[in-house]
Design a protein around this motif. Structure first.
Motif, PDB file in Angstrom:
ATOM      1  N   GLN A  73       0.863  -1.186   0.000  1.00 24.40           N
ATOM      2  CA  GLN A  73       0.000   0.000   0.000  1.00 24.40           C
ATOM      3  C   GLN A  73       0.896   1.231   0.000  1.00 24.40           C
ATOM      4  OE1 GLN A  73      -2.916  -0.056   3.150  1.00 24.40           O
ATOM      5  NE2 GLN A  73      -3.657   2.001   2.724  1.00 24.40           N
ATOM      6  N   ILE A  74       0.449   2.289  -0.650  1.00 24.85           N
ATOM      7  CA  ILE A  74       1.267   3.487  -0.813  1.00 24.85           C
ATOM      8  C   ILE A  74       0.492   4.714  -0.331  1.00 24.85           C
ATOM      9  CG2 ILE A  74       2.517   4.940  -2.465  1.00 24.85           C
ATOM     10  CD1 ILE A  74       2.690   2.473  -4.293  1.00 24.85           C
ATOM     11  N   GLY A  75       1.130   5.502   0.528  1.00 23.58           N
ATOM     12  CA  GLY A  75       0.503   6.725   1.021  1.00 23.58           C
ATOM     13  C   GLY A  75       0.320   7.750  -0.085  1.00 23.58           C
ATOM     14  N   SER A  76      -0.634   8.653   0.103  1.00 22.68           N
ATOM     15  CA  SER A  76      -1.011   9.610  -0.948  1.00 22.68           C
ATOM     16  C   SER A  76       0.110  10.578  -1.313  1.00 22.68           C
ATOM     17  CB  SER A  76      -2.246  10.393  -0.506  1.00 22.68           C
ATOM     18  OG  SER A  76      -1.982  11.122   0.691  1.00 22.68           O
ATOM     19  N   ALA A  77       1.064  10.800  -0.396  1.00 22.95           N
ATOM     20  CA  ALA A  77       2.159  11.734  -0.676  1.00 22.95           C
ATOM     21  C   ALA A  77       3.406  11.043  -1.223  1.00 22.95           C
ATOM     22  CB  ALA A  77       2.519  12.506   0.592  1.00 22.95           C
ATOM     23  N   VAL A  78       3.330   9.738  -1.416  1.00 21.98           N
ATOM     24  CA  VAL A  78       4.485   8.964  -1.867  1.00 21.98           C
ATOM     25  C   VAL A  78       4.382   8.730  -3.370  1.00 21.98           C
ATOM     26  CG1 VAL A  78       5.757   6.792  -1.628  1.00 21.98           C
ATOM     27  CG2 VAL A  78       4.662   7.832   0.374  1.00 21.98           C
ATOM     28  N   THR A  79       5.444   9.053  -4.086  1.00 17.33           N
ATOM     29  CA  THR A  79       5.397   8.976  -5.548  1.00 17.33           C
ATOM     30  C   THR A  79       6.439   8.040  -6.157  1.00 17.33           C
ATOM     31  OG1 THR A  79       6.871  10.884  -5.748  1.00 17.33           O
ATOM     32  CG2 THR A  79       4.499  11.328  -5.733  1.00 17.33           C
ATOM     33  N   HIS A  80       7.393   7.545  -5.367  1.00 17.38           N
ATOM     34  CA  HIS A  80       8.524   6.828  -5.951  1.00 17.38           C
ATOM     35  C   HIS A  80       8.491   5.321  -5.739  1.00 17.38           C
ATOM     36  CE1 HIS A  80       9.592   8.132  -1.871  1.00 17.38           C
ATOM     37  NE2 HIS A  80      10.345   7.051  -1.796  1.00 17.38           N
ATOM     38  N   PHE A  81       7.345   4.761  -5.384  1.00 16.70           N
ATOM     39  CA  PHE A  81       7.234   3.312  -5.252  1.00 16.70           C
ATOM     40  C   PHE A  81       6.032   2.806  -6.045  1.00 16.70           C
ATOM     41  CE2 PHE A  81       9.636   4.043  -1.234  1.00 16.70           C
ATOM     42  CZ  PHE A  81      10.712   3.210  -1.516  1.00 16.70           C
ATOM     43  N   ALA A  82       6.079   1.519  -6.376  1.00 20.80           N
ATOM     44  CA  ALA A  82       4.972   0.870  -7.082  1.00 20.80           C
ATOM     45  C   ALA A  82       4.497  -0.314  -6.267  1.00 20.80           C
ATOM     46  CB  ALA A  82       5.435   0.408  -8.463  1.00 20.80           C
ATOM     47  N   LEU A  83       3.222  -0.626  -6.363  1.00 24.45           N
ATOM     48  CA  LEU A  83       2.681  -1.798  -5.685  1.00 24.45           C
ATOM     49  C   LEU A  83       3.419  -3.044  -6.159  1.00 24.45           C
ATOM     50  CD1 LEU A  83      -1.164  -1.055  -5.768  1.00 24.45           C
ATOM     51  CD2 LEU A  83       0.365  -0.916  -3.792  1.00 24.45           C
ATOM     52  N   GLY A  84       3.785  -3.893  -5.206  1.00 25.47           N
ATOM     53  CA  GLY A  84       4.485  -5.124  -5.531  1.00 25.47           C
ATOM     54  C   GLY A  84       5.988  -4.987  -5.640  1.00 25.47           C
ATOM     55  N   GLN A  85       6.507  -3.760  -5.543  1.00 29.10           N
ATOM     56  CA  GLN A  85       7.950  -3.548  -5.664  1.00 29.10           C
ATOM     57  C   GLN A  85       8.682  -4.218  -4.509  1.00 29.10           C
ATOM     58  OE1 GLN A  85       8.994   0.546  -6.335  1.00 29.10           O
ATOM     59  NE2 GLN A  85      11.178   0.238  -5.897  1.00 29.10           N
ATOM     60  N   ALA A  86       9.792  -4.886  -4.804  1.00 27.11           N
ATOM     61  CA  ALA A  86      10.588  -5.580  -3.790  1.00 27.11           C
ATOM     62  C   ALA A  86      11.506  -4.574  -3.088  1.00 27.11           C
ATOM     63  CB  ALA A  86      11.409  -6.690  -4.420  1.00 27.11           C
ATOM     64  N   VAL A  87      11.393  -4.486  -1.775  1.00 23.47           N
ATOM     65  CA  VAL A  87      12.108  -3.457  -1.016  1.00 23.47           C
ATOM     66  C   VAL A  87      12.714  -4.042   0.251  1.00 23.47           C
ATOM     67  CG1 VAL A  87      10.651  -1.577  -1.876  1.00 23.47           C
ATOM     68  CG2 VAL A  87       9.984  -2.811   0.213  1.00 23.47           C
ATOM     69  N   TYR A  88      13.591  -3.231   0.866  1.00 25.75           N
ATOM     70  CA  TYR A  88      14.081  -3.573   2.193  1.00 25.75           C
ATOM     71  C   TYR A  88      14.262  -2.293   2.978  1.00 25.75           C
ATOM     72  CZ  TYR A  88      19.171  -2.824   1.045  1.00 25.75           C
ATOM     73  OH  TYR A  88      20.401  -2.323   0.706  1.00 25.75           O
ATOM     74  N   ALA A  89      14.329  -2.429   4.322  1.00 25.79           N
ATOM     75  CA  ALA A  89      14.396  -1.231   5.158  1.00 25.79           C
ATOM     76  C   ALA A  89      14.932  -1.564   6.536  1.00 25.79           C
ATOM     77  CB  ALA A  89      13.018  -0.594   5.296  1.00 25.79           C
ATOM     78  N   TYR A  90      15.671  -0.607   7.093  1.00 24.35           N
ATOM     79  CA  TYR A  90      15.957  -0.562   8.527  1.00 24.35           C
ATOM     80  C   TYR A  90      14.964   0.447   9.068  1.00 24.35           C
ATOM     81  CZ  TYR A  90      18.400   1.390  12.648  1.00 24.35           C
ATOM     82  OH  TYR A  90      18.714   1.888  13.893  1.00 24.35           O
ATOM     83  N   THR A  91      14.002  -0.006   9.838  1.00 15.47           N
ATOM     84  CA  THR A  91      12.881   0.830  10.239  1.00 15.47           C
ATOM     85  C   THR A  91      13.145   1.490  11.589  1.00 15.47           C
ATOM     86  OG1 THR A  91      11.651  -0.931  11.388  1.00 15.47           O
ATOM     87  CG2 THR A  91      11.398  -0.778   9.005  1.00 15.47           C
ATOM     88  N   SER A  92      12.346   2.477  11.911  1.00 21.48           N
ATOM     89  CA  SER A  92      12.539   3.245  13.137  1.00 21.48           C
ATOM     90  C   SER A  92      12.357   2.373  14.367  1.00 21.48           C
ATOM     91  CB  SER A  92      11.550   4.411  13.192  1.00 21.48           C
ATOM     92  OG  SER A  92      11.629   5.061  14.447  1.00 21.48           O
ATOM     93  N   ILE A  93      13.385   2.360  15.217  1.00 19.00           N
ATOM     94  CA  ILE A  93      13.371   1.480  16.384  1.00 19.00           C
ATOM     95  C   ILE A  93      12.392   1.965  17.452  1.00 19.00           C
ATOM     96  CG2 ILE A  93      15.185   2.592  17.730  1.00 19.00           C
ATOM     97  CD1 ILE A  93      16.321  -0.241  18.218  1.00 19.00           C
TER      98      ILE A  93
END
Length: 313
Positions: A73-93
């Motif tokens: 799912q993509i937030g309304s202000a986010v423009t640089h991702f596509a549904l299904g895109q393979a990603v990784y992240a170090y998220t906020s602890i």
């Protein structure tokens, strides 16, 4: 959604496998369908209550801040991702973690996963590799031709630090136990020191950089004696006084790693070019999260511990 979480602080028996609501995302966030996470020492430190008195977290708390998966799912202000895109992240602890089927993450912390890795391998990268990258290129400045000593070269951060340092053109000396020597040698160190048999201060001197990726044994203070003037001493755990470091004319920094998408992009390039490899110590299904924590706490892992997150097919 299925998740592993705690409702009170304490030992691994406090980890509960159960249902939690799928998080709702903000306009600047994405929802990641998590396929794999990883266990880092900070996970069980948080579980034990290291931040309990600081009211950082809200219980029940989903642990784990490494995530690899797909954009769901993509937030309304986010423009640089596509549904299904393979990603990784170090998220906020300070937020809910990734031992779950879904996690909401600020989009500016998320990067495309390395194309040469699967989801489990990708989940092993973010926190540890970002820590190593920031230590070598931001807290300190490692240059080609520099001599660097990496304490605990067999650990999760050390594993990445050795390889990143080699990719940057440095001469790398790594410490670990004798049992870990083959593993550390496989990472590409130029010299190995068995810390159980040898005092590193008698083996090296006039180093450009020392990375202390372990705590205890006055190792940070002792490392002052092997760094050249104006060299770098970066610690990930224990602290010394700034005045002590200045008296040795050493650039000292106690690093607190921060999530950073640009760093993940740089690391992915090193991985996809073959300069950095990812070593998995062990892989557990989410249902065995207690065993995964026990493995991490044993401090015997060589490589990263990953957690597979199930989804109905």
């Amino acid at each position: 959604m299925q998740a592993a979480y705690i409702e009170q602080y304490g030992k691994e028996d406090n980890l509960t496998l159960g249902r939690q609501p799928i998080p709702e995302i903000l306009d600047n966030q994405v929802l990641i369908k998590v396929h794999a996470s990883a266990v880092n020492p900070v996970d069980w430190m948080v579980r034990n209550g290291v931040f309990k008195e600081h009211n950082v977290h809200t219980l029940p708390l989903i642990l784990g801040w490494d995530a690899a998966g797909e954009i769901a799912q993509i937030g309304s202000a986010v423009t640089h991702f596509a549904l299904g895109q393979a990603v990784y992240a170090y998220t906020s602890i300070v937020k809910q973690g990734a031992y779950a089927q879904y996690i909401a993450v600020d989009a500016d912390l998320v990067a495309s996963k390395p194309r040469t890795l699967n989801f489990e391998q990708s989940a092993a990268v973010p926190l540890a590799a970002t820590t190593a990258w920031q230590a070598l290129t931001k807290a300190g400045e490692l240059n080609a031709g520099d001599k660097i000593l990496i304490h605990n070269a067999s650990g999760g951060v050390g594993m990445f630090a050795v390889q990143i340092a080699k990719a940057l053109g440095a001469y790398v000396i790594g410490t670990a136990s004798k049992a870990s020597e083959p593993f550390v040698q496989s990472l590409g160190v130029d010299e190995f020191i068995d810390y159980q048999q040898h005092d590193f201060t008698e083996k090296v001197s006039e180093l450009d950089f020392v990375l202390v990726a372990v705590g205890g044994d006055n190792i940070v203070e002792r490392s002052l004696n092997v760094v050249k003037k104006e060299g770098y001493l970066i610690s990930l755990l224990d602290k010394i006084s700034d005045s002590l470091a200045k008296s040795h004319q050493v650039n000292y920094h106690r690093l607190w790693v921060t999530p950073d998408r640009d760093d993940l992009n740089a690391i992915a390039k090193l991985i996809d070019s073959g300069d950095v490899k990812v070593i998995i110590d062990s892989s557990y299904p989410l249902s065995d999260i207690k065993l995964a924590h026990q493995r991490s706490q044993s401090k015997r892992a060589k490589g990263k511990i990953v957690v597979r997150i199930p989804h109905d097919k």
